[in-house]
Motif scaffolding. Structure first.
Motif, PDB file in Angstrom:
ATOM      1  N   THR A 183      -9.386 -13.947 -91.753  1.00 38.38           N
ATOM      2  CA  THR A 183      -8.824 -14.915 -90.819  1.00 38.38           C
ATOM      3  C   THR A 183      -7.742 -14.236 -89.982  1.00 38.38           C
ATOM      4  O   THR A 183      -7.079 -14.883 -89.193  1.00 38.38           O
ATOM      5  CB  THR A 183      -8.202 -16.092 -91.579  1.00 38.38           C
ATOM      6  OG1 THR A 183      -7.321 -15.571 -92.560  1.00 38.38           O
ATOM      7  CG2 THR A 183      -9.256 -16.949 -92.241  1.00 38.38           C
ATOM      8  N   VAL A 231     -25.234 -17.853 -91.603  1.00 41.18           N
ATOM      9  CA  VAL A 231     -24.662 -16.573 -91.136  1.00 41.18           C
ATOM     10  C   VAL A 231     -25.784 -15.545 -90.985  1.00 41.18           C
ATOM     11  O   VAL A 231     -25.860 -14.826 -89.983  1.00 41.18           O
ATOM     12  CB  VAL A 231     -23.576 -16.060 -92.116  1.00 41.18           C
ATOM     13  CG1 VAL A 231     -23.060 -14.699 -91.674  1.00 41.18           C
ATOM     14  CG2 VAL A 231     -22.429 -17.027 -92.207  1.00 41.18           C
ATOM     15  N   LEU A 286     -19.921 -10.831 -87.718  1.00 42.52           N
ATOM     16  CA  LEU A 286     -19.548 -11.836 -86.721  1.00 42.52           C
ATOM     17  C   LEU A 286     -18.030 -11.837 -86.613  1.00 42.52           C
ATOM     18  O   LEU A 286     -17.349 -11.839 -87.633  1.00 42.52           O
ATOM     19  CB  LEU A 286     -20.009 -13.228 -87.139  1.00 42.52           C
ATOM     20  CG  LEU A 286     -21.500 -13.543 -87.098  1.00 42.52           C
ATOM     21  CD1 LEU A 286     -21.729 -14.961 -87.569  1.00 42.52           C
ATOM     22  CD2 LEU A 286     -22.062 -13.372 -85.701  1.00 42.52           C
ATOM     23  N   VAL A 287     -17.525 -11.834 -85.390  1.00 42.19           N
ATOM     24  CA  VAL A 287     -16.073 -11.951 -85.227  1.00 42.19           C
ATOM     25  C   VAL A 287     -15.760 -13.183 -84.374  1.00 42.19           C
ATOM     26  O   VAL A 287     -16.616 -13.655 -83.622  1.00 42.19           O
ATOM     27  CB  VAL A 287     -15.430 -10.694 -84.590  1.00 42.19           C
ATOM     28  CG1 VAL A 287     -15.578  -9.502 -85.487  1.00 42.19           C
ATOM     29  CG2 VAL A 287     -16.013 -10.394 -83.227  1.00 42.19           C
ATOM     30  N   ASP A 288     -14.529 -13.669 -84.507  1.00 41.22           N
ATOM     31  CA  ASP A 288     -14.022 -14.819 -83.740  1.00 41.22           C
ATOM     32  C   ASP A 288     -15.006 -15.988 -83.824  1.00 41.22           C
ATOM     33  O   ASP A 288     -15.485 -16.470 -82.795  1.00 41.22           O
ATOM     34  CB  ASP A 288     -13.798 -14.434 -82.272  1.00 41.22           C
ATOM     35  CG  ASP A 288     -12.938 -13.205 -82.147  1.00 41.22           C
ATOM     36  OD1 ASP A 288     -12.117 -12.989 -83.059  1.00 41.22           O
ATOM     37  OD2 ASP A 288     -13.083 -12.456 -81.174  1.00 41.22           O
ATOM     38  N   GLY A 289     -15.295 -16.425 -85.001  1.00 42.10           N
ATOM     39  CA  GLY A 289     -16.316 -17.455 -85.175  1.00 42.10           C
ATOM     40  C   GLY A 289     -15.825 -18.729 -85.826  1.00 42.10           C
ATOM     41  O   GLY A 289     -14.678 -18.833 -86.266  1.00 42.10           O
ATOM     42  N   VAL A 290     -16.707 -19.695 -85.860  1.00 46.39           N
ATOM     43  CA  VAL A 290     -16.418 -21.003 -86.457  1.00 46.39           C
ATOM     44  C   VAL A 290     -17.619 -21.426 -87.306  1.00 46.39           C
ATOM     45  O   VAL A 290     -18.763 -21.154 -86.933  1.00 46.39           O
ATOM     46  CB  VAL A 290     -16.205 -22.075 -85.356  1.00 46.39           C
ATOM     47  CG1 VAL A 290     -15.689 -23.357 -85.966  1.00 46.39           C
ATOM     48  CG2 VAL A 290     -15.278 -21.602 -84.275  1.00 46.39           C
ATOM     49  N   ILE A 291     -17.342 -22.102 -88.417  1.00 46.15           N
ATOM     50  CA  ILE A 291     -18.408 -22.692 -89.221  1.00 46.15           C
ATOM     51  C   ILE A 291     -18.287 -24.209 -89.100  1.00 46.15           C
ATOM     52  O   ILE A 291     -17.209 -24.765 -89.316  1.00 46.15           O
ATOM     53  CB  ILE A 291     -18.295 -22.288 -90.705  1.00 46.15           C
ATOM     54  CG1 ILE A 291     -18.314 -20.763 -90.847  1.00 46.15           C
ATOM     55  CG2 ILE A 291     -19.433 -22.904 -91.510  1.00 46.15           C
ATOM     56  CD1 ILE A 291     -18.118 -20.284 -92.272  1.00 46.15           C
ATOM     57  N   TYR A 292     -19.378 -24.872 -88.732  1.00 47.44           N
ATOM     58  CA  TYR A 292     -19.385 -26.332 -88.612  1.00 47.44           C
ATOM     59  C   TYR A 292     -20.323 -26.924 -89.656  1.00 47.44           C
ATOM     60  O   TYR A 292     -21.324 -26.303 -90.021  1.00 47.44           O
ATOM     61  CB  TYR A 292     -19.928 -26.768 -87.256  1.00 47.44           C
ATOM     62  CG  TYR A 292     -19.116 -26.375 -86.058  1.00 47.44           C
ATOM     63  CD1 TYR A 292     -17.972 -27.088 -85.717  1.00 47.44           C
ATOM     64  CD2 TYR A 292     -19.501 -25.311 -85.260  1.00 47.44           C
ATOM     65  CE1 TYR A 292     -17.242 -26.725 -84.589  1.00 47.44           C
ATOM     66  CE2 TYR A 292     -18.774 -24.957 -84.139  1.00 47.44           C
ATOM     67  CZ  TYR A 292     -17.647 -25.661 -83.817  1.00 47.44           C
ATOM     68  OH  TYR A 292     -16.923 -25.317 -82.710  1.00 47.44           O
ATOM     69  N   VAL A 314     -23.171 -21.873 -87.650  1.00 47.15           N
ATOM     70  CA  VAL A 314     -22.187 -20.793 -87.551  1.00 47.15           C
ATOM     71  C   VAL A 314     -22.262 -20.207 -86.146  1.00 47.15           C
ATOM     72  O   VAL A 314     -23.355 -19.935 -85.645  1.00 47.15           O
ATOM     73  CB  VAL A 314     -22.481 -19.683 -88.585  1.00 47.15           C
ATOM     74  CG1 VAL A 314     -21.528 -18.507 -88.400  1.00 47.15           C
ATOM     75  CG2 VAL A 314     -22.359 -20.221 -89.980  1.00 47.15           C
ATOM     76  N   GLU A 315     -21.121 -20.057 -85.519  1.00 46.53           N
ATOM     77  CA  GLU A 315     -21.074 -19.527 -84.156  1.00 46.53           C
ATOM     78  C   GLU A 315     -20.075 -18.374 -84.131  1.00 46.53           C
ATOM     79  O   GLU A 315     -18.983 -18.493 -84.687  1.00 46.53           O
ATOM     80  CB  GLU A 315     -20.601 -20.653 -83.230  1.00 46.53           C
ATOM     81  CG  GLU A 315     -20.766 -20.348 -81.769  1.00 46.53           C
ATOM     82  CD  GLU A 315     -20.095 -21.410 -80.908  1.00 46.53           C
ATOM     83  OE1 GLU A 315     -20.227 -22.607 -81.213  1.00 46.53           O
ATOM     84  OE2 GLU A 315     -19.439 -21.018 -79.945  1.00 46.53           O
TER      85      GLU A 315
END
Lengths: 113, 197
Positions: free
Chosen positions: A28, A64, A76-82, A99-100
């Motif tokens: 993080t 992922v 993956l960098v700078d991502g979000v999990i929804y 995952v984005e």
């Protein structure tokens, strides 16, 4: 009486520990990862709900994996999990994880076979 | 009869549409994430556990636990910036109507990438300092400064060291790093003394 209440409460004690996901790398904080940045990508693992029966157990790791597979990256960098869910009661629905992130392709020397 | 059937069907669809529910919740943000075997340069630390657990008093949760906070706690404990081979657990226990706890536990091996990137920056700066000297400008210039853009001196982006110029390699066998922050010609002499065989 007090003891009986405590005993009943202890008998009803419930607890669990569930493994949500495994990762080979997670952070993080702003880490400096060398490699080639690829276009931003989305990966998902969704399961259908038919009537009111879920047809599978969605998983963050699979989402992922899907994102990395689509992009051909290693990280993956700078991502979000929804967590995503929609449902038309007693008809059909879908629930799962999205995952984005920005994939990074590491130099060949840093890829472990 | 058919009209009645159609009406029932349509009203069923309309009711379903009205009852339609959906949501999308953000679980976690991350700066690095992978499920593949990757070799990230950095100093490996010990295996650490971080958690974000909130109590349940009677039946009222006293907070909203978060995976990100658990990862932050683990990194804080290990004094690193990436967790390798990490596992995320959901933890829960409750004595009904008395007390309980719910939250996330993260376990992983701490990696400090800041040291590796600092080293590679120093090595790159050392290479630049040597490049500026071998270009033959005759006077010392700070390592971070780009060389002058005249025809005699190639641009930094197109500069390639000649075979006579020793190449500085990053990695465990790299030569001892020089102190590029030291001002003046002493820094250049120091560089030559340390980098040249």
């Amino acid at each position: 009486m007090r003891l009986a209440v405590l005993a009943a409460a202890a008998a009803m004690l419930c607890g669990c520990m569930a493994r949500i996901a495994d990762f080979t790398a997670v952070s993080t904080k702003n880490a400096d990862i060398p490699g080639q940045r690829l276009p931003r990508v989305q990966g998902e693992d969704m399961s259908s709900i038919v009537l009111f029966f879920p047809t599978g157990q969605p998983n963050i790791k699979t989402a992922v994996d899907d994102a990395l597979q689509k992009s051909g990256g290693d990280l993956l960098v700078d991502g979000v999990i929804y967590n995503k869910c929609w449902y038309i009661p007693l008809l059909f629905g879908q629930c799962g994880y999205v995952v984005e992130g920005t994939p990074i392709k590491l130099p060949a020397s840093q890829r472990v076979q | 009869m058919r009209a009645l059937r159609d009406a029932v069907f349509l009203s069923g669809i309309a009711a379903g549409g009205l009852l339609l529910s959906g949501c999308m919740t953000r679980i976690m943000d991350f700066t690095v994430l992978s499920t593949k075997s990757v070799d990230i340069p950095g100093k490996r630390g010990p295996r650490v556990t971080g958690e974000d657990v909130d109590p349940i008093i009677i039946f009222i949760p006293a907070g909203q636990p978060n995976v990100k906070t658990a990862v932050d706690n683990a990194l804080e404990k290990g004094n690193g910036d990436v967790l390798l081979d990490a596992v995320i657990y959901n933890k829960f226990w409750w004595i009904p109507y008395v007390y309980g706890e719910a939250g996330f536990v993260v376990e992983g091996t701490v990696l400090d990438t800041r040291q590796a990137s600092k080293q590679s920056q120093n090595v790159a700066a050392a290479g630049q300092a040597r490049g500026g000297a071998s270009a033959g400008s005759g006077s010392w210039a700070p390592a971070q400064k780009a060389p002058p853009q005249d025809s005699a001196t190639p641009a930094l982006s197109s500069y390639a060291p000649s075979s006579a110029t020793p190449t500085v390699q990053a990695g465990p066998d790299a030569p001892k790093l020089l102190d590029v922050s030291h001002p003046g010609p002493l820094s250049l002499r120091q560089a030559e003394a340390e980098l040249l065989p």
